[in-house]
Design a protein around this motif. Structure first.
Motif, PDB file in Angstrom:
ATOM      1  N   CYS A 126      -6.200  -4.407   1.637  1.00 35.47           N
ATOM      2  CA  CYS A 126      -6.098  -2.985   1.299  1.00 35.47           C
ATOM      3  C   CYS A 126      -5.352  -2.789  -0.019  1.00 35.47           C
ATOM      4  N   ALA A 127      -5.927  -1.950  -0.895  1.00 41.60           N
ATOM      5  CA  ALA A 127      -5.280  -1.678  -2.186  1.00 41.60           C
ATOM      6  C   ALA A 127      -4.593  -0.310  -2.171  1.00 41.60           C
ATOM      7  N   ARG A 128      -4.529   0.293  -1.000  1.00 44.01           N
ATOM      8  CA  ARG A 128      -3.754   1.517  -0.777  1.00 44.01           C
ATOM      9  C   ARG A 128      -4.189   2.705  -1.632  1.00 44.01           C
ATOM     10  N   CYS A 129      -5.494   2.883  -1.781  1.00 42.87           N
ATOM     11  CA  CYS A 129      -5.983   4.028  -2.553  1.00 42.87           C
ATOM     12  C   CYS A 129      -6.022   5.277  -1.696  1.00 42.87           C
ATOM     13  N   GLY A 130      -6.195   5.100  -0.379  1.00 47.61           N
ATOM     14  CA  GLY A 130      -6.168   6.248   0.524  1.00 47.61           C
ATOM     15  C   GLY A 130      -7.495   6.974   0.688  1.00 47.61           C
ATOM     16  N   LEU A 131      -8.572   6.465   0.070  1.00 49.58           N
ATOM     17  CA  LEU A 131      -9.869   7.130   0.206  1.00 49.58           C
ATOM     18  C   LEU A 131     -10.273   7.280   1.672  1.00 49.58           C
ATOM     19  N   CYS A 132     -10.043   6.218   2.458  1.00 47.81           N
ATOM     20  CA  CYS A 132     -10.475   6.247   3.861  1.00 47.81           C
ATOM     21  C   CYS A 132      -9.821   7.393   4.637  1.00 47.81           C
ATOM     22  N   SER A 133      -8.600   7.767   4.230  1.00 51.69           N
ATOM     23  CA  SER A 133      -7.938   8.855   4.945  1.00 51.69           C
ATOM     24  C   SER A 133      -8.637  10.195   4.663  1.00 51.69           C
ATOM     25  N   HIS A 134      -9.300  10.307   3.480  1.00 57.52           N
ATOM     26  CA  HIS A 134     -10.100  11.504   3.183  1.00 57.52           C
ATOM     27  C   HIS A 134     -11.410  11.486   3.963  1.00 57.52           C
ATOM     28  N   VAL A 135     -11.916  10.259   4.192  1.00 56.48           N
ATOM     29  CA  VAL A 135     -13.243  10.111   4.789  1.00 56.48           C
ATOM     30  C   VAL A 135     -13.206  10.349   6.295  1.00 56.48           C
ATOM     31  N   CYS A 136     -12.158   9.914   6.963  1.00 56.07           N
ATOM     32  CA  CYS A 136     -12.090  10.006   8.427  1.00 56.07           C
ATOM     33  C   CYS A 136     -12.133  11.474   8.869  1.00 56.07           C
ATOM     34  N   PRO A 137     -13.186  11.863   9.618  1.00 55.40           N
ATOM     35  CA  PRO A 137     -13.307  13.280   9.995  1.00 55.40           C
ATOM     36  C   PRO A 137     -12.278  13.711  11.036  1.00 55.40           C
ATOM     37  N   TYR A 138     -11.637  12.767  11.694  1.00 57.35           N
ATOM     38  CA  TYR A 138     -10.679  13.101  12.753  1.00 57.35           C
ATOM     39  C   TYR A 138      -9.226  12.892  12.319  1.00 57.35           C
ATOM     40  N   GLY A 139      -9.051  12.513  11.086  1.00 56.80           N
ATOM     41  CA  GLY A 139      -7.696  12.354  10.567  1.00 56.80           C
ATOM     42  C   GLY A 139      -6.880  11.284  11.268  1.00 56.80           C
ATOM     43  N   VAL A 140      -7.529  10.216  11.723  1.00 52.17           N
ATOM     44  CA  VAL A 140      -6.756   9.180  12.406  1.00 52.17           C
ATOM     45  C   VAL A 140      -6.435   7.999  11.474  1.00 52.17           C
ATOM     46  N   ILE A 141      -6.891   8.079  10.210  1.00 48.90           N
ATOM     47  CA  ILE A 141      -6.443   7.081   9.233  1.00 48.90           C
ATOM     48  C   ILE A 141      -5.279   7.722   8.495  1.00 48.90           C
ATOM     49  N   VAL A 142      -4.083   7.180   8.758  1.00 49.08           N
ATOM     50  CA  VAL A 142      -2.868   7.865   8.345  1.00 49.08           C
ATOM     51  C   VAL A 142      -2.016   7.012   7.398  1.00 49.08           C
ATOM     52  N   PRO A 143      -1.292   7.688   6.483  1.00 52.88           N
ATOM     53  CA  PRO A 143      -0.410   6.953   5.582  1.00 52.88           C
ATOM     54  C   PRO A 143       0.800   6.392   6.315  1.00 52.88           C
ATOM     55  N   LYS A 144       1.303   5.289   5.804  1.00 48.47           N
ATOM     56  CA  LYS A 144       2.477   4.677   6.406  1.00 48.47           C
ATOM     57  C   LYS A 144       3.319   4.045   5.307  1.00 48.47           C
ATOM     58  N   LYS A 145       4.595   4.396   5.277  1.00 51.36           N
ATOM     59  CA  LYS A 145       5.498   3.827   4.268  1.00 51.36           C
ATOM     60  C   LYS A 145       5.762   2.359   4.588  1.00 51.36           C
ATOM     61  N   VAL A 146       5.735   1.543   3.541  1.00 48.75           N
ATOM     62  CA  VAL A 146       6.080   0.129   3.723  1.00 48.75           C
ATOM     63  C   VAL A 146       7.083  -0.268   2.647  1.00 48.75           C
ATOM     64  N   THR A 147       7.738  -1.369   2.859  1.00 50.29           N
ATOM     65  CA  THR A 147       8.792  -1.745   1.919  1.00 50.29           C
ATOM     66  C   THR A 147       8.449  -2.987   1.110  1.00 50.29           C
ATOM     67  N   ASP A 148       7.226  -3.525   1.307  1.00 52.13           N
ATOM     68  CA  ASP A 148       6.897  -4.778   0.615  1.00 52.13           C
ATOM     69  C   ASP A 148       6.637  -4.592  -0.868  1.00 52.13           C
ATOM     70  N   GLY A 149       6.588  -3.341  -1.333  1.00 51.40           N
ATOM     71  CA  GLY A 149       6.476  -3.023  -2.754  1.00 51.40           C
ATOM     72  C   GLY A 149       5.331  -3.733  -3.444  1.00 51.40           C
ATOM     73  N   ALA A 150       5.616  -4.283  -4.613  1.00 51.84           N
ATOM     74  CA  ALA A 150       4.571  -4.800  -5.476  1.00 51.84           C
ATOM     75  C   ALA A 150       4.154  -6.224  -5.135  1.00 51.84           C
ATOM     76  N   ASP A 151       4.809  -6.834  -4.181  1.00 52.25           N
ATOM     77  CA  ASP A 151       4.534  -8.249  -3.940  1.00 52.25           C
ATOM     78  C   ASP A 151       3.287  -8.440  -3.112  1.00 52.25           C
ATOM     79  N   LYS A 152       2.240  -8.973  -3.739  1.00 56.36           N
ATOM     80  CA  LYS A 152       1.026  -9.240  -2.980  1.00 56.36           C
ATOM     81  C   LYS A 152       0.412 -10.533  -3.473  1.00 56.36           C
TER      82      LYS A 152
END
Lengths: 198, 294
Positions: B268-294
């Motif tokens: 996941c590149a965390r763009c958030g498009l899927c959260s716009h697409v889900c008609p039921y709003g069950v794809i939700v944002p979540k804060k994480v602390t791993d920052g830039a390390d991937k």
């Protein structure tokens, strides 16, 4: 003398970085070198290959059944390009599978790794496999599975590139802060392959 | 001789030459596969790709069955594959405008014609076709998918670093010009709907930076997205509309027996498009602390 290395994997695995390192090491050693890579469609997630040829060579592409080494960063991609390794050549495989994004929309599934490795033996006498992704994850950075595979490749018998030439090229390839960990990965891959030889 | 299609590999060339010179050159024979167990691995738009978001908006704004999309050479060509289906034809760099403009001249062809071109291809060979479309008063919507990068071939520099596409487009006489944020599909969809029916040539520049370039510079945002599996109804809209490589089957089913997708946090590149697409709003944002390390 000519030497040919075929690299295969999935876009985003760092195949072209390893290609770069091999080419640099070959140039430093004094060889005439030609490298070639998939262009255009080499998106992340797609099937990617690269060719490295050096020594008495005139063209950049490897013909089927002639590569001294096939190094594959993903098992299915090893099989996809298995026809390029020569029968007494070495086939080095990272056996960590990466499913295709197309699976979610189609009925296709991932074949058994054991079956893939068995099929590889039809193309090459020397098939070496390890889960480089798992080993790299244990080192803290899954992405450096490519350096583990480079380490394994460095120990292939009669490889005309020395350990020190490869290490120097590895050092030049990435930012200095990554060198220690990369070297650790390289050493790990190298010793795993030495175990395989013995 | 040599095959009339496919790739001119060393082996194919040798086979052809053997016939031309009537001499058996040593051509290696390849052991046939024992059984065909391999799957295809077609290239796809990356997780977080802004083009996916633009095409999602396009598909909502203009029904797939009632449009002709003339696309071009770049990452966005991959948008022609299902499920985005944003591309009926492509020939060469700059062809989207020439062909698109030509298609609008077909008598009784009433479906809207949309040309898609990337920013660097626009600067490379898009302008001449655009000038011609303006001159011919084509009823054409040009969608410039501007990711601020020559991404597919490896981030070569392009004139977009100092020039504005919207300005250039106005400069050759296009009056209907809009800029939208690719990652705001709701707004993009409204603008596309409005512009597709306007007279003459219209241009929408959909701006969204190539995610690879963005993450290399900025690191990953500290908000990721997750499927709330307990609330997922299993409609599969996310899978069927955008097919992001980071969305996978979880192997779990909900109480109605419907398979539930999961977002692979490594891809996941965390763009958030899927959260716009889900008609039921069950794809939700979540804060994480791993920052830039991937």
């Amino acid at each position: 003398m000519k030497y040919e290395i075929f690299l295969a994997g999935v876009g985003g695995q760092g195949i072209l970085s390893v290609t770069d390192i091999l080419c640099k090491a070959a140039v430093e050693t004094g060889f005439s070198v030609r490298g070639s890579e998939t262009h255009g469609m080499s998106q992340r997630g797609g099937s990617v290959f690269a060719n490295v040829r050096f020594g008495d060579i005139h063209s950049p592409l490897i013909m089927e059944r002639t590569a001294d080494i096939l190094v594959a960063f993903e098992p299915a991609e090893a099989l996809r390009y298995a026809q390029f390794v020569k029968s007494d050549g070495y086939c080095l495989v990272n056996k960590h599978p990466i499913p295709s994004p197309s699976f979610i929309l189609s009925k296709e599934t991932y074949p058994e790794i054991k079956v893939i490795l068995n099929q590889l033996h039809r193309y090459s006498e020397h098939v070496f496999s390890l889960n480089a992704t798992q080993a790299a994850t244990e080192l803290g950075r899954p992405i450096i599975q490519n350096i583990i595979m480079l380490g394994s490749l460095s120990a292939v018998p009669d490889l005309p590139l020395s350990d020190s030439a490869l290490r120097l090229a590895l050092k030049k390839q990435f930012k200095p802060q990554f060198y220690d960990l990369n070297l650790q990965a390289y050493q790990l891959g190298r010793s795993k392959f030495e175990e395989f030889l013995n | 001789m040599t095959p009339s299609y496919g790739e001119l590999t060393t082996r194919n060339l040798l086979l052809g030459l053997s016939k031309v010179v009537d001499y058996d050159l040593p051509v290696p024979s390849i052991p046939p596969p024992e059984e065909d167990i391999l799957f295809s691995r077609p290239p796809v738009l990356c997780p977080g790709c802004p083009h996916r978001a633009t095409f999602y908006a396009l598909n909502k704004a203009v029904p797939k069955r009632h449009r002709i999309v003339s696309t071009d050479i770049g990452c966005y060509t991959l948008g022609a594959s299902p499920p985005l289906n944003a591309g009926h034809l492509v020939i060469c760099m700059g062809s989207s405008l020439g062909i698109g403009s030509g298609l609008t001249q077909i008598p009784h062809q009433t479906d809207p014609v949309i040309a898609v071109i990337g920013d660097s291809t626009f600067w490379h060979t898009g302008l001449p076709g655009l000038v011609n479309a303006v001159y011919n008063k084509s009823q054409l919507l040009l969608l410039v998918v501007d990711n601020s990068a020559t991404a597919m071939t490896g981030f070569q520099p392009n004139p977009g670093e100092m020039l504005s596409i919207a300005d250039a487009v106005r400069g050759v006489g296009v009056e209907n010009v809009a800029e939208v944020d690719a990652f705001d599909p709701k707004r993009s969809l409204e603008v596309i709907k409005e512009y597709v029916n306007r007279k003459g040539v219209s241009v929408i520049v959909s701006k969204g930076e190539c995610r690879i370039q963005f993450v290399r510079r900025e690191g990953l945002p500290d908000t990721t997205y997750e499927v709330e599996s307990s609330r997922c109804v299993g409609c599969h809209t996310c899978v069927n509309r955008i097919a992001c490589p980071a969305i996978m089957w979880s192997g779990k089913k909900n109480e109605k027996g419907k398979e539930i997708p999961v977002i692979d946090q490594f891809l996941c590149a965390r763009c958030g498009l899927c959260s716009h697409v889900c008609p039921y709003g069950v794809i939700v944002p979540k804060k994480v602390t791993d920052g830039a390390d991937k």
